[in-house]
Enzyme design. Structure first.
Site, mmCIF file in Angstrom:
data_model
loop_
_atom_site.group_PDB
_atom_site.id
_atom_site.type_symbol
_atom_site.label_atom_id
_atom_site.label_comp_id
_atom_site.label_asym_id
_atom_site.label_seq_id
_atom_site.Cartn_x
_atom_site.Cartn_y
_atom_site.Cartn_z
ATOM 1 N N GLY A 178 22.403 8.589 -84.785
ATOM 2 C CA GLY A 178 23.306 9.730 -84.994
ATOM 3 C C GLY A 178 24.759 9.366 -84.774
ATOM 4 O O GLY A 178 25.664 9.999 -85.347
ATOM 5 N N ALA A 243 23.606 21.494 -78.231
ATOM 6 C CA ALA A 243 23.777 22.085 -79.557
ATOM 7 C C ALA A 243 23.102 23.448 -79.678
ATOM 8 O O ALA A 243 23.642 24.359 -80.310
ATOM 9 C CB ALA A 243 23.219 21.135 -80.614
ATOM 10 N N GLN A 263 21.346 15.402 -85.715
ATOM 11 C CA GLN A 263 20.579 14.188 -85.433
ATOM 12 C C GLN A 263 20.311 14.028 -83.942
ATOM 13 O O GLN A 263 20.426 12.943 -83.394
ATOM 14 C CB GLN A 263 21.279 12.949 -85.999
ATOM 15 C CG GLN A 263 20.789 12.616 -87.399
ATOM 16 C CD GLN A 263 21.043 11.175 -87.809
ATOM 17 O OE1 GLN A 263 20.473 10.256 -87.247
ATOM 18 N NE2 GLN A 263 21.907 10.997 -88.775
ATOM 19 N N THR A 264 19.957 15.127 -83.285
ATOM 20 C CA THR A 264 19.411 14.984 -81.941
ATOM 21 C C THR A 264 18.012 14.380 -82.104
ATOM 22 O O THR A 264 17.436 14.441 -83.184
ATOM 23 C CB THR A 264 19.278 16.357 -81.250
ATOM 24 O OG1 THR A 264 18.491 17.200 -82.101
ATOM 25 C CG2 THR A 264 20.629 16.983 -81.004
ATOM 26 N N SER A 265 17.448 13.814 -81.034
ATOM 27 C CA SER A 265 16.115 13.211 -81.162
ATOM 28 C C SER A 265 15.027 14.271 -81.088
ATOM 29 O O SER A 265 14.157 14.253 -80.212
ATOM 30 C CB SER A 265 15.915 12.136 -80.092
ATOM 31 O OG SER A 265 16.291 10.887 -80.592
ATOM 32 N N CYS A 410 23.907 -3.360 -96.284
ATOM 33 C CA CYS A 410 24.328 -3.254 -97.675
ATOM 34 C C CYS A 410 23.169 -2.742 -98.524
ATOM 35 O O CYS A 410 22.157 -3.418 -98.654
ATOM 36 C CB CYS A 410 24.753 -4.642 -98.159
ATOM 37 S SG CYS A 410 25.846 -4.588 -99.546
HETATM 38 P P1 NAD Z 1 18.829 8.727 -79.767
HETATM 39 O O1 NAD Z 1 17.673 9.142 -78.953
HETATM 40 O O2 NAD Z 1 19.461 7.409 -79.556
HETATM 41 O O3 NAD Z 1 19.979 9.838 -79.661
HETATM 42 C C1 NAD Z 1 19.730 11.228 -79.664
HETATM 43 C C2 NAD Z 1 20.934 11.943 -79.065
HETATM 44 O O4 NAD Z 1 20.721 13.357 -79.083
HETATM 45 C C3 NAD Z 1 21.231 11.550 -77.629
HETATM 46 O O5 NAD Z 1 22.536 11.067 -77.532
HETATM 47 C C4 NAD Z 1 20.995 12.843 -76.850
HETATM 48 O O6 NAD Z 1 21.863 12.951 -75.745
HETATM 49 C C5 NAD Z 1 21.295 13.896 -77.896
HETATM 50 N N1 NAD Z 1 20.669 15.201 -77.623
HETATM 51 C C6 NAD Z 1 19.383 15.478 -77.285
HETATM 52 N N2 NAD Z 1 19.197 16.801 -77.172
HETATM 53 C C7 NAD Z 1 20.381 17.395 -77.437
HETATM 54 C C8 NAD Z 1 20.808 18.734 -77.515
HETATM 55 N N3 NAD Z 1 19.988 19.747 -77.283
HETATM 56 N N4 NAD Z 1 22.114 18.973 -77.817
HETATM 57 C C9 NAD Z 1 22.979 17.962 -78.053
HETATM 58 N N5 NAD Z 1 22.613 16.657 -78.001
HETATM 59 C C10 NAD Z 1 21.333 16.376 -77.710
HETATM 60 O O7 NAD Z 1 18.322 8.884 -81.282
HETATM 61 P P2 NAD Z 1 18.947 8.308 -82.640
HETATM 62 O O8 NAD Z 1 18.503 6.903 -82.834
HETATM 63 O O9 NAD Z 1 20.389 8.624 -82.724
HETATM 64 O O10 NAD Z 1 18.156 9.196 -83.701
HETATM 65 C C11 NAD Z 1 18.357 10.600 -83.744
HETATM 66 C C12 NAD Z 1 17.343 11.282 -84.623
HETATM 67 O O11 NAD Z 1 17.567 10.949 -85.982
HETATM 68 C C13 NAD Z 1 15.913 10.856 -84.331
HETATM 69 O O12 NAD Z 1 15.052 11.962 -84.439
HETATM 70 C C14 NAD Z 1 15.631 9.847 -85.362
HETATM 71 O O13 NAD Z 1 14.258 9.701 -85.638
HETATM 72 C C15 NAD Z 1 16.374 10.409 -86.540
HETATM 73 N N6 NAD Z 1 16.720 9.348 -87.467
HETATM 74 C C16 NAD Z 1 17.363 9.640 -88.573
HETATM 75 C C17 NAD Z 1 17.694 8.644 -89.464
HETATM 76 C C18 NAD Z 1 18.449 8.938 -90.669
HETATM 77 O O14 NAD Z 1 18.664 8.114 -91.519
HETATM 78 N N7 NAD Z 1 18.886 10.125 -90.803
HETATM 79 C C19 NAD Z 1 17.367 7.350 -89.231
HETATM 80 C C20 NAD Z 1 16.731 7.060 -88.077
HETATM 81 C C21 NAD Z 1 16.455 8.059 -87.187
#
Ligand code: NAD
Length: 556
Positions: A178, A243, A263-265, A410
Site C-alpha cells: 500500500g 480508516a 489497501q489496509t491488510s 517493468c
Molecule cells: P501490510 O500488512 O504491510 O500493510 C497494511 C497496512 O494497513 C499497515 O500499515 C497497517 O497499519 C494498516 N492498517 C491496518 N488496519 C488499518 C485501519 N483500520 N486503518 C488504517 N490503517 C490500517 O500490507 P501490504 O503489503 O501493504 O498489503 C495491503 C493489502 O493489499 C493486503 O491485503 C494485500 O494482500 C493487498 N495487496 C494488494 C496488491 C495490489 O496490487 N493491489 C498487491 C499485493 C497485496
C-alpha cells in the site's frame, strides 16, 4: 546462538561477485531469501515477516538457518523442496531443473480457511507465504509501484482525460504494498490522502520518498489536500488514524474525494486489520488474549469502512477495491451491496494481462546500482519505440529509491520478456554487468493466479474460480528450467480465496541459461495470453494469433 529466540537478529546479505554456494542459481536463491528479510526491505524482519500481514520468507528461524545451509551445500544437479517455509528434502534432479521448488500455505479446499490455517500455524506446521514473501522475489515497495502507477494512469485515462491533476485520491494502508499508492498518485500528478493507523509505517514511506508529509490532524490533512488540488500540485499526505473511524467523519464533514480505494491488510482480519477504537498496543494485546473477539471486531470495522466507501461512491467518488478482499468481509457482515464498486483488475488491468503483461522485475545480485542503471540504458535503447515503457523507466530512475538489492520493476509482455532475458544474459556473459541478474515476477501476473475477488474477478466466461491455470503455469515453468518455482494459496485476498504460482530465473551468462531463459520467459507470459484467450478476450486471441502461440482449440 539459538536464532529463533533472537529478536534483534540482523541479516547481512552477501553482495559482490564472490560465490558462496556451489553455483550462481543457489547463490541467487540465497541472496534473494536474505534480501526478502533485509532491514530495508521487510516490514518485520525480526519475525521473518516480509509484507502483506504475516507474509513470511521462512517458517521460523530454525527453518531459515536450515534453508541457508541447504542452499550453501546444494549441488548443481539437486533440487531443494520447501514446504510452507521449511526445507523438507533434497533430491537429485538434473542441471536444467529448478534448484528449489516451494509449496506454501496450500490446504485441501474444504479446510482452506483462516481458522484451520491458524491452528496449523500455531502447531508450527504452516506458514503464510503471501505471494513474493514465501517465494523469495519481493523487492520492496518498488515491486508494486509500477502496477499501482499503471492502475491510476488507466483510471486517469478513463475518468479524467489522462491525468490525476486537480484530483484527490483517498486511500488507507501504507504498508509494504500500500505504501506505493502515494508515489503512484503523485507520479500521475494527483493529490493523495492516505490513512494509516501505524505512524511508523507512515515514517518509513517518508524516509523512502514514497510519501511527502504526515499529520495526525484530520482538518489539516483535508486543507492540505484541497489546497494542493486547487493549485494542481502533486502532493501526498499521510494521516495517522483508523480508516474505519475517519471515513465516516469525513462524510459528516462533507468531504468527498475524487478517487477512493483501500489497501489496509483486510485480507487478514486477525493480523492485518486494526479494529475501530484500538491503539496498536491495545490491538496487539487483544489479538493475543482473545483472537476470536479481535476477528469479530475487525470484521465489524471493515463493514463500517466499506459502508462509508459506498456512501462516498454514491456521492461521486470513483471507487475501486485494491485487492485486499475487504468487499467480501463486508458482504459476509451483511453489507449486501459491498460489491457495488469493482475490483482494480477488471476495471483497469485486464487488457494488460491479455498481452501477457504483468509485474516483471529483475534484481542485481552484485548489490551494485550501476548494474541496474546499465540495464536501464540498454532497455531504453532497445525498446525506444515503446514510449510508455521508456517514460516509466526514466521516471523510476528519478523517483524510486532502491531497498536492499537494487532492482527494477517493468511491466513487459509476451515476446518482450524473452527478448530482455537474452539481452541481460548477454550483458552478464560479456561482463557489462558485474554479477548474475535474477529475473522474476509477482504472482499477481497474467497467467499465474486464480483469485475470484481480484485477478480473475468477472472473467468473460465465468471461469473466475478455476485454479488449473496457476498449476499449469508452475508445471510448465518447472519443466522449462526456471531456477525456482512456487505454488501458493491465499496470497493477496486470504485463505480460501486464491491460488497462485511464482517463478524466478537466473541470468548467469551461460549458454544453458540462454536456453532456459528463452523457454521460461516465453511459457510464463504465454500462459497469461492463453488463459485470457481461452476465456474469450479478443485482445488475448489477437495476441495469441499474432505471436503464433499454438492453442489447439482457438479456432473452433
Ligand atoms: P501490510 O500488512 O504491510 O500493510 C497494511 C497496512 O494497513 C499497515 O500499515 C497497517 O497499519 C494498516 N492498517 C491496518 N488496519 C488499518 C485501519 N483500520 N486503518 C488504517 N490503517 C490500517 O500490507 P501490504 O503489503 O501493504 O498489503 C495491503 C493489502 O493489499 C493486503 O491485503 C494485500 O494482500 C493487498 N495487496 C494488494 C496488491 C495490489 O496490487 N493491489 C498487491 C499485493 C497485496
Amino acid at each position: 546462538m539459538k536464532a529463533s529466540t533472537s529478536k534483534s537478529r540482523v541479516i547481512n546479505n552477501y553482495k559482490g561477485t564472490e560465490l558462496h554456494a556451489k553455483g550462481w542459481i543457489q547463490e541467487a536463491a540465497l541472496r534473494m531469501l536474505m534480501n526478502n528479510l533485509d532491514q530495508e526491505v521487510a516490514e518485520r524482519p525480526e519475525d521473518l515477516v516480509v509484507y502483506g500481514g504475516i507474509g513470511k520468507a521462512a517458517r521460523n528461524w530454525e527453518s531459515y538457518d536450515a534453508i541457508v545451509k541447504s542452499l550453501l551445500e546444494l549441488e548443481n544437479d539437486e533440487t531443494l523442496l520447501i514446504q510452507s517455509g521449511k526445507p523438507v528434502a533434497i533430491f537429485k534432479s538434473h542441471k536444467d531443473a529448478p534448484r528449489v521448488l516451494l509449496a506454501n500455505s496450500n490446504l485441501v479446499p474444504a479446510w482452506a480457511n483462516w481458522e484451520h490455517f491458524h491452528e496449523l500455524d500455531k502447531k508450527g506446521l504452516m506458514m503464510y507465504g503471501q505471494m513474493t514473501a514465501g517465494s523469495w522475489i519481493y523487492i520492496g515497495t518498488q515491486g508494486i509501484v509500477q502496477g499501482t502507477y499503471e492502475t491510476f494512469a488507466e483510471l486517469a485515462r478513463q475518468e479524467f482525460s489522462g491525468s490525476l491533476k486537480h484530483t484527490i485520491t483517498l486511500t488507507a494502508g501504507l504498508g509494504g504494498m500500500g505504501g506505493a499508492q502515494p508515489l503512484a498518485v503523485t507520479m500521475n500528478d494527483g493529490v493523495c490522502l492516505a490513512i494509516d493507523v501505524d505512524e511508523t509505517r507512515i515514517d518509513r514511506r517518508i524516509e523512502t520518498a514514497y510519501l511527502d508529509v504526515k499529520t495526525s490532524n484530520l482538518e489539516e490533512a483535508i486543507n492540505l489536500a484541497k489546497e494542493a488540488k486547487k493549485a494542481g500540485r502533486p502532493l501526498s499526505i499521510g494521516l495517522i488514524g483508523n480508516a474505519a473511524e475517519i471515513l465516516p467523519i469525513m462524510i459528516e464533514k462533507g468531504f468527498n474525494p475524487d478517487v477512493l480505494t483501500d489497501q489496509t491488510s483486510a485480507h487478514d482480519p486477525l493480523n492485518g486489520y486494526v479494529p475501530i477504537g484500538f491503539s496498536l498496543e491495545e490491538a496487539a494485546t487483544l489479538r493475543k488474549e482473545n483472537p476470536s473477539k479481535y476477528v469479530k471486531l475487525s470484521k465489524q470495522s471493515m463493514a463500517i469502512h466499506v459502508k462509508a466507501m459506498l456512501t462516498m461512491q454514491q456521492k461521486g467518488a470513483i471507487t475501486f477495491d485494491y485487492g485486499n478482499n475487504i468487499r467480501q468481509v463486508a458482504k459476509d457482515e451483511g453489507i449486501e451491496n459491498a460489491f457495488d464498486f469493482p475490483g482494480f483488475v477488471p476495471a483497469y488491468i485486464r487488457p494488460l494481462f491479455c498481452e501477457g503483461k504483468g509485474p516483471f522485475r529483475w534484481a542485481a545480485l552484485s548489490g551494485d546500482p550501476e548494474d541496474i542503471r546499465k540495464i536501464d540504458e540498454v532497455l531504453l535503447r532497445e525498446f525506444k519505440d515503446d514510449e510508455h515503457l521508456c517514460k516509466w523507466v526514466r521516471m523510476a530512475q528519478e523517483k524510486i529509491s532502491f531497498q536492499g538489492l537494487p532492482a527494477r520493476i517493468c511491466w513487459l509482455g509476451y515476446g518482450d520478456r524473452a527478448r530482455l532475458g537474452k539481452i541481460i544474459n548477454d550483458m552478464v556473459a560479456s561482463g557489462e554487468v558485474s554479477a548474475p541478474i535474477v529475473i522474476g515476477r509477482d504472482h499477481l501476473d497474467a497467467g499465474s493466479v486464480a483469485s475470484p475477488n481480484r485477478e480473475t474477478e468477472g472473467m468473460k466466461d465465468g471461469s473466475d474460480a478455476v485454479s488449473d491455470w496457476p498449476i499449469l503455469n508452475a508445471m510448465i515453468n518447472a519443466v522449462g528450467g526456471a531456477s525456482w518455482v512456487s505454488l501458493h494459496h491465499g496470497g493477496g485476498v486470504g485463505m480460501g480465496y486464491s491460488q497462485h504460482s511464482g517463478m524466478v530465473i537466473v541470468a548467469d551468462g551461460t549458454k544453458d541459461a540462454d536456453i532456459r531463459l528463452q523457454r521460461v520467459l516465453t511459457t510464463d507470459p504465454g500462459m497469461g495470453v492463453v488463459r485470457h484467450a481461452d476465456a474469450g478476450y479478443e485482445l488475448a486471441i489477437k495476441t495469441a494469433r499474432e505471436k503464433g502461440i499454438k492453442m489447439p482449440m482457438l479456432n473452433q
